[in-house]
Design a protein around this motif. Sequence first.
Motif, PDB file in Angstrom:
ATOM      1  N   ILE A 182      57.725   8.314  -8.977  1.00  0.00           N
ATOM      2  CA  ILE A 182      56.549   8.970  -8.404  1.00  0.00           C
ATOM      3  C   ILE A 182      55.287   8.289  -8.932  1.00  0.00           C
ATOM      4  O   ILE A 182      55.363   7.351  -9.733  1.00  0.00           O
ATOM      5  N   ALA A 183      54.129   8.747  -8.500  1.00  0.00           N
ATOM      6  CA  ALA A 183      52.869   8.263  -9.059  1.00  0.00           C
ATOM      7  C   ALA A 183      52.782   8.745 -10.507  1.00  0.00           C
ATOM      8  O   ALA A 183      52.824   9.945 -10.770  1.00  0.00           O
ATOM      9  N   ASP A 184      52.664   7.814 -11.448  1.00  0.00           N
ATOM     10  CA  ASP A 184      52.768   8.130 -12.873  1.00  0.00           C
ATOM     11  C   ASP A 184      51.776   7.298 -13.667  1.00  0.00           C
ATOM     12  O   ASP A 184      50.990   6.537 -13.107  1.00  0.00           O
ATOM     13  N   ILE A 185      51.835   7.411 -14.990  1.00  0.00           N
ATOM     14  CA  ILE A 185      50.890   6.702 -15.839  1.00  0.00           C
ATOM     15  C   ILE A 185      51.085   5.183 -15.761  1.00  0.00           C
ATOM     16  O   ILE A 185      50.130   4.411 -15.889  1.00  0.00           O
ATOM     17  N   HIS A 186      52.301   4.722 -15.528  1.00  0.00           N
ATOM     18  CA  HIS A 186      52.555   3.286 -15.395  1.00  0.00           C
ATOM     19  C   HIS A 186      51.856   2.741 -14.146  1.00  0.00           C
ATOM     20  O   HIS A 186      51.201   1.689 -14.184  1.00  0.00           O
ATOM     21  N   ALA A 187      51.991   3.463 -13.041  1.00  0.00           N
ATOM     22  CA  ALA A 187      51.301   3.069 -11.808  1.00  0.00           C
ATOM     23  C   ALA A 187      49.786   3.200 -11.976  1.00  0.00           C
ATOM     24  O   ALA A 187      49.021   2.356 -11.499  1.00  0.00           O
ATOM     25  N   TYR A 188      49.347   4.262 -12.633  1.00  0.00           N
ATOM     26  CA  TYR A 188      47.920   4.468 -12.902  1.00  0.00           C
ATOM     27  C   TYR A 188      47.336   3.285 -13.671  1.00  0.00           C
ATOM     28  O   TYR A 188      46.224   2.829 -13.396  1.00  0.00           O
ATOM     29  N   ASN A 205      51.571  12.239 -12.077  1.00  0.00           N
ATOM     30  CA  ASN A 205      52.254  12.964 -13.142  1.00  0.00           C
ATOM     31  C   ASN A 205      52.044  12.199 -14.451  1.00  0.00           C
ATOM     32  O   ASN A 205      52.154  10.971 -14.473  1.00  0.00           O
ATOM     33  N   ALA A 206      51.754  12.907 -15.521  1.00  0.00           N
ATOM     34  CA  ALA A 206      51.447  12.259 -16.803  1.00  0.00           C
ATOM     35  C   ALA A 206      52.727  11.883 -17.539  1.00  0.00           C
ATOM     36  O   ALA A 206      53.053  12.425 -18.599  1.00  0.00           O
ATOM     37  N   CYS A 207      53.475  10.960 -16.956  1.00  0.00           N
ATOM     38  CA  CYS A 207      54.708  10.475 -17.559  1.00  0.00           C
ATOM     39  C   CYS A 207      54.931   9.057 -17.075  1.00  0.00           C
ATOM     40  O   CYS A 207      54.174   8.553 -16.240  1.00  0.00           O
ATOM     41  N   ASN A 208      55.963   8.384 -17.577  1.00  0.00           N
ATOM     42  CA  ASN A 208      56.219   6.986 -17.227  1.00  0.00           C
ATOM     43  C   ASN A 208      57.611   6.845 -16.634  1.00  0.00           C
ATOM     44  O   ASN A 208      58.615   7.046 -17.325  1.00  0.00           O
ATOM     45  N   ASP A 209      57.689   6.486 -15.343  1.00  0.00           N
ATOM     46  CA  ASP A 209      58.994   6.242 -14.715  1.00  0.00           C
ATOM     47  C   ASP A 209      59.336   4.758 -14.671  1.00  0.00           C
ATOM     48  O   ASP A 209      60.352   4.359 -14.109  1.00  0.00           O
ATOM     49  N   ASN A 210      58.453   3.908 -15.242  1.00  0.00           N
ATOM     50  CA  ASN A 210      58.687   2.464 -15.396  1.00  0.00           C
ATOM     51  C   ASN A 210      58.583   1.646 -14.115  1.00  0.00           C
ATOM     52  O   ASN A 210      58.932   0.473 -14.104  1.00  0.00           O
ATOM     53  N   GLU A 211      58.145   2.252 -13.021  1.00  0.00           N
ATOM     54  CA  GLU A 211      57.961   1.533 -11.766  1.00  0.00           C
ATOM     55  C   GLU A 211      56.539   1.747 -11.267  1.00  0.00           C
ATOM     56  O   GLU A 211      55.955   2.820 -11.461  1.00  0.00           O
ATOM     57  N   ASN A 328      67.764  -2.089 -17.520  1.00  0.00           N
ATOM     58  CA  ASN A 328      67.577  -2.978 -18.673  1.00  0.00           C
ATOM     59  C   ASN A 328      66.160  -3.542 -18.704  1.00  0.00           C
ATOM     60  O   ASN A 328      65.564  -3.691 -19.765  1.00  0.00           O
ATOM     61  N   LYS A 329      65.653  -3.851 -17.539  1.00  0.00           N
ATOM     62  CA  LYS A 329      64.285  -4.366 -17.447  1.00  0.00           C
ATOM     63  C   LYS A 329      63.285  -3.299 -17.871  1.00  0.00           C
ATOM     64  O   LYS A 329      62.283  -3.586 -18.527  1.00  0.00           O
ATOM     65  N   HIS A 330      63.539  -2.056 -17.475  1.00  0.00           N
ATOM     66  CA  HIS A 330      62.681  -0.955 -17.919  1.00  0.00           C
ATOM     67  C   HIS A 330      62.609  -0.905 -19.434  1.00  0.00           C
ATOM     68  O   HIS A 330      61.534  -0.787 -20.024  1.00  0.00           O
ATOM     69  N   LYS A 331      63.778  -0.971 -20.080  1.00  0.00           N
ATOM     70  CA  LYS A 331      63.824  -0.871 -21.540  1.00  0.00           C
ATOM     71  C   LYS A 331      63.146  -2.051 -22.216  1.00  0.00           C
ATOM     72  O   LYS A 331      62.495  -1.918 -23.248  1.00  0.00           O
TER      73      LYS A 331
END
Length: 554
Positions: A182-188, A205-211, A328-331
Amino acid sequence: MSSHPFVFSAATLVSLATILPVQSKETTYIEPPMVSIPKGTFTMGSTEGREDELPIRKVTVPAFQMGKYEVTVAEYRKFIEATGYESTKGCVHRIGPQWFGSGERDGTWDDNIYVLSEFHPVVCVSRTDAINYAKWLSKASGDQYRLPTEAEWEYAVRAGTKSKYFFGDETRSSDACRYANIADIHAYSLSGKLYDAPYAQDAINACNDNEVMISTVGLYKPNGFGLYDMEGNVVERLADCYQDSYEGAPVDGSAVTKKDCEVFVARGGSWHWPAFGSSRRMMMYEDFFAALEGFRLVKDTKGKALEAAAGTPWFVKQLNEAQKNARNKHKKENPHYPKQVNDVKLSRLSKDKVKIAWQAEQKSGVTGYELLRQDPLTNQTITLVKLSHKQTSFIDDTALSHNGRYSVVALNGSSKSLPSPVFDSYSKQPHAIPSRIEGEAFNFAPGATVVNSSFEPEGDKIIGSLGTSKASYILEAQTAGDYLMTIRLFHSGPTQNYTLMLNGDPITTSVLSGERGWRTIKDIKVKFEQGQQTLTIQGETAIFAVNWFDIAMR
């Protein structure tokens, strides 16, 4: 801007090993992995959502099977290769300063900026394309595939839950990123740099989904039925004709149908928006064709509870490998974002000095802080200072003479937290009346934001976006007497109340009604005493904004 350079600059966000793998020739079609959904009765809709989610009602759904994942590029490719089908062309897919619609309408299902691998959801497919794919797969496999009905979809996403989201009730929950792209801090943090299309802080959303945008299917935790990406990733087209309420809708799990229907239902939100919730509905015109939309299938079992289907083995094997590589790339690559600073205190020491202080974050890897100041009259935000992690206060000795808005950002190297809640310096400088007062020129408005409106004329785009917050303006009348006030307000439709007060006493105003958009409310009668007084405005819905007040003598 051509699509291919853009794709490969964005491809750093996904595993290059998953891009366009060699296609297996063992099968002419791919059987999608299917989850068995048991029969059951549930309460459809919500009393806490939008008006089109009412009235809530009991719906009984027969057993069926639903796609474990959204339909992928690889699956749709088999359809095109087998049939030579002419898929719809002219998809709006490019991202630019106004987000979507930059450049020509030139996208197709296999040539758009979201084709990052064969295992991403297929987008730039019309509703007709999705239906024709389901018909072809049904004929090729001997099973009956189709788009889900809206009742089937909500029953499946809830998976026995009654909460707002299948993972809980908290709005903008940090848990959402465990279950959804979703739209998250990583996208922000990255979308402004990558696409020149930044998010507003209140739109994530104030979280990180890594995308940052669309992702490989199935990367996140499934819901209670074992379905992936029912929240986020891509919007899912459904079988039902859209109507603006559930009045008279079927209660047996079947679709709402209507002759010559032009508007249909879609569900689930996307990577571009914060989490939508289990009952949230979307309306989509038959000919709407863009790139946030995909689909997933159901298998009609005639009400029989059949065992789950594993799917075509070579496809599942390659998909599992693609998911493994992406995780793995996320990590490995994605940063740790510090927690948002919340305990901030602001005090005005003098006309030119403001002190800002906050509590240090003890356990979140903070290496320093950034102090931001927004000038609401220009909607410009500057970084006042960068401080070490040991410094938790700062005195701004060049404070704005009018109201300034301050926030604190925690740093972890180059990674940044979301800005803290905004704090006003609360200028007591009054607005002389009669005059025109800009909506963003409030003296104090906790919880409000200052943004640009894309709908108002050039030179007048800065607005105070209030939602349900209050904005207060200190006025100074040179002459006591009767005045007429005109206000420019944003109305979210169809009817909307708001409160206007002078020194705490309500002022009679008309109710906003009609279609969503800006409204100019004229001839509001107000009696002002000579000297200073406080005008306060407050909305009653999440979407409410003020552009300006015009106060004149009668």
